[in-house]
Design an enzyme around this catalytic site. Structure first.
Site, mmCIF file in Angstrom:
data_model
loop_
_atom_site.group_PDB
_atom_site.id
_atom_site.type_symbol
_atom_site.label_atom_id
_atom_site.label_comp_id
_atom_site.label_asym_id
_atom_site.label_seq_id
_atom_site.Cartn_x
_atom_site.Cartn_y
_atom_site.Cartn_z
ATOM 1 N N PRO A 360 -12.203 5.237 -4.308
ATOM 2 C CA PRO A 360 -11.669 6.567 -4.612
ATOM 3 C C PRO A 360 -11.181 6.635 -6.063
ATOM 4 C CG PRO A 360 -10.527 5.554 -2.758
ATOM 5 C CD PRO A 360 -11.431 4.523 -3.301
ATOM 6 N N PRO A 361 -10.936 7.854 -6.558
ATOM 7 C CA PRO A 361 -10.496 7.986 -7.947
ATOM 8 C C PRO A 361 -9.133 7.311 -8.163
ATOM 9 C CG PRO A 361 -11.050 10.118 -7.007
ATOM 10 C CD PRO A 361 -11.088 9.146 -5.894
ATOM 11 N N GLY A 362 -8.958 6.758 -9.338
ATOM 12 C CA GLY A 362 -7.648 6.243 -9.729
ATOM 13 C C GLY A 362 -7.288 4.877 -9.174
ATOM 14 N N VAL A 363 -8.267 4.157 -8.593
ATOM 15 C CA VAL A 363 -7.913 2.832 -8.064
ATOM 16 C C VAL A 363 -8.191 1.735 -9.086
ATOM 17 C CG1 VAL A 363 -8.134 3.377 -5.627
ATOM 18 C CG2 VAL A 363 -10.146 2.659 -6.909
ATOM 19 N N LYS A 365 -11.125 1.432 -11.270
ATOM 20 C CA LYS A 365 -12.509 0.974 -11.476
ATOM 21 C C LYS A 365 -12.808 0.848 -12.975
ATOM 22 C CE LYS A 365 -14.119 4.453 -9.126
ATOM 23 N NZ LYS A 365 -12.873 5.072 -8.689
ATOM 24 N N THR A 366 -12.524 1.934 -13.693
ATOM 25 C CA THR A 366 -12.839 1.913 -15.123
ATOM 26 C C THR A 366 -11.970 0.909 -15.855
ATOM 27 O OG1 THR A 366 -13.131 4.260 -14.823
ATOM 28 C CG2 THR A 366 -13.282 3.451 -17.063
ATOM 29 N N SER A 684 -15.919 13.630 12.387
ATOM 30 C CA SER A 684 -15.005 12.664 13.000
ATOM 31 C C SER A 684 -13.837 13.318 13.742
ATOM 32 C CB SER A 684 -14.482 11.695 11.955
ATOM 33 O OG SER A 684 -13.632 12.370 11.065
ATOM 34 N N LYS A 727 -7.517 6.079 7.140
ATOM 35 C CA LYS A 727 -6.993 6.892 8.240
ATOM 36 C C LYS A 727 -5.810 6.192 8.894
ATOM 37 C CE LYS A 727 -11.245 9.349 9.254
ATOM 38 N NZ LYS A 727 -12.413 9.442 10.116
HETATM 39 P P1 ADP Z 1 -10.878 4.995 -11.678
HETATM 40 O O1 ADP Z 1 -11.839 4.607 -12.723
HETATM 41 O O2 ADP Z 1 -11.004 4.184 -10.417
HETATM 42 O O3 ADP Z 1 -10.853 6.457 -11.386
HETATM 43 P P2 ADP Z 1 -8.942 4.181 -13.593
HETATM 44 O O4 ADP Z 1 -9.555 2.901 -13.934
HETATM 45 O O5 ADP Z 1 -9.074 5.305 -14.540
HETATM 46 O O6 ADP Z 1 -9.425 4.634 -12.169
HETATM 47 O O7 ADP Z 1 -7.405 3.905 -13.295
HETATM 48 C C1 ADP Z 1 -6.379 4.855 -13.449
HETATM 49 C C2 ADP Z 1 -5.120 4.215 -13.944
HETATM 50 O O8 ADP Z 1 -4.549 3.399 -12.940
HETATM 51 C C3 ADP Z 1 -5.350 3.303 -15.123
HETATM 52 O O9 ADP Z 1 -4.366 3.542 -16.040
HETATM 53 C C4 ADP Z 1 -5.200 1.912 -14.542
HETATM 54 O O10 ADP Z 1 -4.706 1.015 -15.484
HETATM 55 C C5 ADP Z 1 -4.238 2.109 -13.405
HETATM 56 N N1 ADP Z 1 -4.480 1.158 -12.324
HETATM 57 C C6 ADP Z 1 -5.286 1.345 -11.269
HETATM 58 N N2 ADP Z 1 -5.263 0.265 -10.458
HETATM 59 C C7 ADP Z 1 -4.393 -0.611 -10.996
HETATM 60 C C8 ADP Z 1 -3.940 -1.916 -10.633
HETATM 61 N N3 ADP Z 1 -4.367 -2.518 -9.533
HETATM 62 N N4 ADP Z 1 -3.074 -2.508 -11.437
HETATM 63 C C9 ADP Z 1 -2.626 -1.914 -12.541
HETATM 64 N N5 ADP Z 1 -2.993 -0.691 -12.956
HETATM 65 C C10 ADP Z 1 -3.882 -0.029 -12.193
#
Ligand code: ADP
Length: 808
Positions: A360-363, A365-366, A684, A727
């Protein structure tokens, strides 16, 4: 009869004159400059004689001033002195006429060098052979006259008029521009046949020499003409530029480009193409549009990092430290990345699958990809593919288009200036295709390790090597990734975070980073754990931590303003749960709240979305009517169908549930799923819908500490669902005790953290019949045996009674 034939036993004594690099032949008339005293004397004596004859003989060694017997050729030409002219410098110009060939026997001094001579007689050959040779020599002479143009037509006529074969050779050879040694050989020859053959050879070699010479001259002339022309035109262009007041000299610019191209490290194909293009610039006025087009193209070739590689290192321990230092948790993805790097290190290359981070977004990945770049010493490039529809964005436009450019891949490489960065292709699941071509197929070429060393960009039209790039892709879901692309990738899943994980990430990473970015000191802001949890619960609603970071940034801003307003830069602002409303406003989310008490027709389902899992309440009410089913709350097609399937199942079980089989004719059923403004879809919620409808029909409330998820078949079978982890997290968060899930999902429980499972009672079901006793606030017998409601008609009547009070 020829002069040479007149008795070869005749001896004569004549003055001798040695010739330097000249051979005198009978019949030829030749002026010679005479300077040596000995020669002068010989001429004077000859002139004084009645016959005026002198023996002219060639000297092998022209450098010898006073030649002896050994220096002179054996055969010479007895010649007549026709005229002598004294020149002012004391030398003479003397005109001779050759008379016959002679061989000297001995020399002696008598006022001058005198020679005792014997006339040379020609040896006539076989007549046919001689005739044929004469014919051949004449033809060769014609050819020679034509190609060399050194013989005037009159002379040619007079030579041709010579009938006697030996004399023919003697007449031709003096006119040839050949070395005097060769001429001497002809003079030496008594055999007519041989003399003719030698003459023929000389003619032939002269002809072929002349034609080679002509070819060379032609070539040189053409080259010179071209050079002159270019020089002239270039000078004109310069003059025009000067005249028009343009001081920049495009030619100098092109020179510079060419120099750069010659020195640069790039593939030969690219170099020669760029040089050809650069050469075109010389002939295009610099103000023309085409000049810019060509110039841009050459600049692109110059600017791309064809063979520029940044030094990369793979040190697993260091990489582990970097990954752990940048990210909390994510154990499995990190381990998988390290394995991948280790394999790369051992195999000295990148030929492996492309990594794809899914979640999901914000976990993270990037940002994880960014850490991998740091760990391997590569530059980081990110390209978002969300909404890319046009193949040209990947592969570039053809040069025929106005304003054409290479694709984004090459654009990014130009920016980083190295050909081996870590390239993060973000949101590969959001690629779409339309009439403008299929970007996915272009990406296929980019990502395929077998063919990406010869990637062809439409603009460049040159093969470009992408194989040194470390590609990582990210996606939110795998469903929408084209299968051939997915095939080339190795999927690494990043799950949504638990509340405690989010709290740790906030504490260890987000807070320190935001504090620093806002110019604060770590002692300026203290956020309590409770406050963090409250932010996570009530101010954010997400699977990742992006919104959480934003809220923390807001707290930092508020702190900064307080420090500045109060003019106390060392102040420590402490944030507790209670201070949040004044800083962040009213709570934004009130989700995941279960019902306070069991209600009829209200059942808690579990749903999954990009933001994580959530509790979805399904409400059913019955009204007097005629069998209509109404669904509201922005239900998608699949969910609406699910509702119909659920109703059909209940109807099929009417008998067992103690309902009038035709109950649906007397009522309308309204199914609503709040929040009404949020679109919902998916299969579901099947068992939730069935439970809610049954509860409404039976008038039995649904327990408020139960939540469920599962697809339903028409026969009531419960089918597996996705997103179980999220869930269950949502169920635990909302205080639910019991969760009903499809039996087939049992295997997915290993993905769920133990701390979540500890708080939940998981019930596996295969059929809806098993769901109802678990969810409804009644026993199995009460539900199925109809105890207390034995008469079906009685239930139907009860329904009628309730028609007036639709809400329960
Ligand atoms: P995605 O690409 O999955 O949408 P991002 O890589 O942009 O998410 O992450 C969003 C923000 O959350 C970034 O600033 C990142 O450093 C922070 N972040 C996410 N997961 C972690 C983690 N496990 N530990 C530290 N910072 C995290």
């Amino acid at each position: 009869m020829s002069e040479d034939r007149r008795g070869d036993d005749v001896f004569e004594e004549l003055p001798v004159m040695a010739l330097r690099e000249v051979v005198m032949f009978p019949r030829s008339i030749m002026p010679l400059y005479v300077g040596r005293d000995a020669s002068m004397k010989s001429i004077e004596i000859a002139q004084a004689s009645y016959s005026k004859l002198i023996f002219l003989v060639n000297q092998h060694t022209p450098e010898v001033e006073k030649p002896g017997t050994q220096d002179l050729a054996k055969v010479g030409c007895v010649s007549k002195v026709l005229q002598r002219l004294r020149l002012p410098d004391g030398t003479c110009k003397v005109l001779f006429e050759g008379v016959y060939r002679a061989r000297w026997e001995e020399l002696h001094e008598d006022g001058c060098t005198m020679a005792k001579l014997r006339r040379c007689a020609d040896t006539p050959g076989q007549q046919e052979e001689v005739e044929a040779l004469v014919q051949t020599v004449r033809e060769a002479l014609d050819e020679y006259a034509k190609t060399c143009r050194k013989i005037s037509p009159d002379l040619l006529m007079s030579i041709k008029a010579v009938k006697e074969p030996g004399a023919l050779a003697n007449t031709i050879v003096p006119h040839l521009k050949v070395d005097y040694h060769k001429k001497q050989k002809v003079l030496d020859e008594d055999d007519v046949v041989h003399r003719l053959e030698l003459t023929y050879e000389l003619l032939q070699s002269e002809v072929s020499l002349a034609s080679v010479e002509k070819r060379i001259k032609n070539r040189v002339r053409v080259q010179m003409e071209r050079n002159q022309r270019e020089y002239y035109l270039n000078e004109q262009i310069k003059a025009i530029n000067r005249e028009m007041g343009r001081d920049d000299d495009p030619q100098a610019e092109v020179d510079e480009i060419e120099q750069k191209l010659k020195k640069m490290d790039l593939p030969e194909e690219a170099r020669s193409k760029a040089l050809t293009e650069a050469h075109k610039l010389r002939n295009i006025p610099s103000s023309a549009v085409e000049y810019t087009v060509v110039r841009n193209y050459v600049d692109w070739i110059l600017d791309l990092p064809w063979n520029a590689l940044k030094e990369t290192v793979i040190d697993i321990e260091k990489a582990r430290d970097i990954l752990d230092g940048d990210h909390y948790g994510l154990e499995k993805p990190k381990e998988r990345i390290l394995e991948y790097l280790a394999v790369q290190k051992l195999s000295h290359g990148l030929k492996g699958p492309i990594l794809c981070f899914v979640g999901p977004p914000g976990v993270g990945k990037t940002s994880l990809a960014k850490s991998v770049a740091r760990a391997t010493g590569r530059d980081f490039v990110r390209l978002s593919l969300g909404g890319v529809r046009d193949e040209a964005e990947i592969r570039g436009h053809r040069r025929t288009y106005v304003g054409a450019l290479p694709g984004k891949i090459l654009q990014s490489l130009k920016r980083v200036k190295f050909n081996n960065p870590l390239f993060c292709l973000d949101e590969i699941d959001k690629l779409s295709s339309d009439y403008r071509g299929d970007p996915a197929s272009a990406l296929l070429e980019v990502l395929d390790p077998e063919q990406n060393n010869t990637f062809m960009d439409h603009y460049l039209e040159l093969e470009y090597d992408l194989s040194k790039i470390f590609f990582i892709t990210t996606a939110n879901t795998l469903h929408t990734i084209p299968v051939p692309l997915l095939d080339r990738m190795e999927v690494i899943e990043l799950n949504s975070y638990l509340e405690t994980e989010k709290r740790h990430i906030a504490r260890r990473f987000l807070l320190p980073r935001q504090i620093q970015e806002h110019g604060l000191k770590s002692t300026n802001l203290h956020v309590s754990d409770n406050a963090l949890i409250e932010i996570i619960r009530s101010y954010t609603y997400e699977a990742g931590v992006r919104d959480l970071e934003r809220q923390i940034a807001a707290l930092c801003r508020k702190t900064a303003i307080r420090l500045v307003e109060e003019n106390d830069l060392d102040k420590c602002v402490s944030i507790t749960r209670n201070s949040l409303p004044s800083l962040l406003g009213v709570k934004r989310y009130r989700h995941d709240e279960r019902e306070v008490e069991p209600r009829v027709g209200v059942c808690a389902g579990l749903a999954w979305s990009q933001r994580g899992g959530e509790i979805l309440l399904v409400e059913t009410t019955l009204m007097a009517g005629s069998g209509h089913v109404v669904t509201t709350g922005q239900l998608g097609e699949v969910m609406t169908e699910s509702a119909k399937a659920a109703l059909s199942y209940v109807r099929s079980r009417a008998d067992l549930l103690g309902l009038d089989p035709r109950f649906h004719r007397k009522i309308d059923i309204h199914v609503h799923v709040p929040a009404g403004a949020t679109p919902k879809d998916g299969p579901s919620a099947g068992i939730t819908l069935a439970t809610s409808i049954t509860s409404a029909l039976l008038g039995i409330p649904v327990r408020n500490d139960v939540a469920m998820t599962g697809e339903i078949s028409l026969r009531g079978r419960v089918l597996p669902i996705g997103g179980l982890r999220e869930k269950l997290l949502a169920a635990r968060r909302s205080g639910v005790r019991k969760v009903i899930i499809p039996h087939d999902n049992e295997k997915d429980l290993k993905e769920v953290p133990d701390e979540v499972l500890r708080d939940l009672k998981i019930v596996f079901v295969e059929h809806v019949d098993e769901v109802l006793p678990q969810a409804l606030a009644a026993t199995s017998e009460e539900i199925f045996s109809g105890r207390g409601n034995t008469q079906p008609i009685c239930r139907a009547l009860r329904l009628e009674k309730h028609d007036n009070q639709p809400t329960q």
